[in-house]
Design an enzyme around this catalytic site. Structure first.
Site, PDB file in Angstrom:
ATOM      1  N   ALA A  99       0.906  -1.329   0.006  1.00  0.00           N
ATOM      2  CA  ALA A  99      -0.088  -0.240   0.163  1.00  0.00           C
ATOM      3  C   ALA A  99       0.813   1.142   0.099  1.00  0.00           C
ATOM      4  O   ALA A  99       1.978   1.203   0.466  1.00  0.00           O
ATOM      5  CB  ALA A  99      -0.767   0.127   1.240  1.00  0.00           C
ATOM      6  N   ASP A 100       0.403   2.431  -0.528  1.00  0.00           N
ATOM      7  CA  ASP A 100       0.968   3.564  -0.387  1.00  0.00           C
ATOM      8  C   ASP A 100      -0.119   4.718  -0.419  1.00  0.00           C
ATOM      9  O   ASP A 100      -1.172   4.630  -0.955  1.00  0.00           O
ATOM     10  CB  ASP A 100       1.806   3.892  -1.836  1.00  0.00           C
ATOM     11  N   THR A 101       0.171   5.589   0.554  1.00  0.00           N
ATOM     12  CA  THR A 101      -0.843   6.563   0.941  1.00  0.00           C
ATOM     13  C   THR A 101      -0.064   7.873   0.646  1.00  0.00           C
ATOM     14  O   THR A 101       0.874   8.340   1.195  1.00  0.00           O
ATOM     15  CB  THR A 101      -1.236   6.519   2.465  1.00  0.00           C
TER      16      THR A 101
END
Lengths: 290, 290
Positions: free
Chosen positions: B97-99
């Site tokens: 994941a990347d936010t």
């Protein structure tokens, strides 16, 4: 007088500094409320209320006043008990809260056609009484939007009669349930997680899997509206609040005075309940302060 | 092959049962993502990616694809590394994941008149580089609405070339900042809590005091869109997905095949990136599967 109620990681704001060294009491046994306050660096004494939480729901014209009234009874009961037990060490701030869930707060967003169901009735949900009750609640909430309302009340001493001030808010958040399968709801009920919670689900736990989105303060859904609490918590010790009516005043004088004095202040979302204990007689005095 | 990745408190759904005994890997060192998965009873192996997260933001026509592309690189890097290290024990599921935070997602709700300020420009915020940078971010976000976008990617083995499937979503939540005082923002930055986080704030921590409300999945703002992840996680092991194009296909054949095959499936919010590694050449193949 304990001074350890403010933890080292608390933000160094004026409000927090004012709470340092004060006797702060949480009138709730809820581990969730304790945990939320702890995140923000506040670790109050825990003194659960003995109030029975049995106010007649049908007596409230505005259902949002119900959790506020329950929380007020909790806070006042604890405050008076602690003052009586040790008048020289009265609490500087007693915090109480009560959370309820109102089903069908908005038209359904479910894929299920509700016109095919017999009726859609708004319900007020507290803790489920059994797994069957929990299942029924979650089936009713499924695919729809419910409103989580927390009545938050603080009580603190003032110099004039009756010796304390009551301030309260009702914080409201919307919770959008996903269209969950019967299998998922059954697995959730079987886990037992929702049994001790208003509405029968823990958004901060596995119950989060049932929820599509929140519209509002997430902590309020967990049980404590921290974002609204903290800016006001520092008012303790300022002692600049006016009493808006007295418990001793015979009706309607307390009500009238509250209305007259209230006019002189700017409005705020916090209101002051000076006479909540007369609620059973239908009198509940609110006055806005700045 | 570890079988302890599903904890006893996990809901006993079909999806969770399918993950039991599988090798599940989280390609992230974030303690927040690990904690969210743990709430739901999933305890994956932690294998942080070595991908440098340096994709050129300006190359993305749709900025929401940026965190998806970063997460895809992370997931594929970890998947390929683990397969190479031990081909007989390939992961069954790699999660990455990347936010990122996009400022000024909606017209300002602040009491501050922005017409008096020089300009309002939408910014993409990752982690602040310093306390000064953190302060600047929070001042820009203050009183306004930002969008938190998490690219969530899963990679799992399939029998056909290239041997794995990539699925992804970009989950979006709105965060409404309160009109916070400069004093509160300074106290927050001084605490250091926001320094390691996209946008420079932790909604699940003391940063929650800065936020008025969330509109969307709260866990997504923390960094992992669990409500969208879990219903799809059980797809691992079903092996019923079609490959929508091959890495080996020369453009535009991979793209064309993906579009043709994709037509045969119902649409879904999940899409399949078959060729994200060609992104630097401007080719990114998406195909919806049911």
């Amino acid at each position: 007088m304990p001074s350890s109620n403010v933890l080292p990681h608390a933000l160094q704001t004026l409000a927090i500094k004012k709470l340092t060294g004060k006797r702060v009491v949480l009138a709730s046994a809820s581990p969730r409320r304790k945990a939320i306050l702890s995140v923000f660096g506040l670790e109050p004494e825990i003194v659960p209320s003995t109030f029975e939480e049995d106010l007649p729901i049908s007596s409230f014209g505005n259902i949002h006043e119900y959790p506020v009234a329950t929380a007020t009874h909790k806070a006042v009961e604890v405050y008076e008990r602690l003052v009586e037990a040790d008048p020289d060490n009265a609490p500087d701030l007693v915090i109480a809260a009560d959370t309820v869930v109102l089903s069908h707060a908005l038209p359904s967003t479910s894929q299920t056609s509700y016109s095919m169901l017999p009726e859609v009735k708004q319900e007020l949900y507290e803790k489920p009484t059994s797994k069957e009750d929990n299942f029924r609640m979650l089936l009713d909430l499924n695919g729809g939007v419910c409103e989580v309302v927390t009545g938050l009340v603080v009580v603190y001493p003032i110099l004039t009669s009756p010796g304390y001030m009551i301030k309260s808010i009702d914080e409201r958040s919307l919770v959008y349930f996903a269209d969950n399968s019967r299998e998922l709801i059954e697995a959730y009920v079987e886990s037992g997680e929702g049994l001790a919670l208003a509405g029968g689900f823990a958004i901060q736990g596995r119950g989060g899997a049932l929820v599509r989105k929140v519209d509002g303060d997430y902590n309020n859904v967990v049980g404590f509206p921290a974002a609204s609490f903290f800016p006001t918590a520092g008012h303790v010790g300022r002692r600049r609040f006016r009493l808006l009516g007295h418990l001793e005043d015979p009706p309607p004088w307390g009500l009238l005075r509250a209305l007259l004095i209230g006019k002189r202040f700017n409005s705020s979302m916090w209101h002051t309940d000076t006479d909540v204990r007369k609620h059973s007689f239908g009198v509940l005095v609110h006055g806005d302060v700045g």
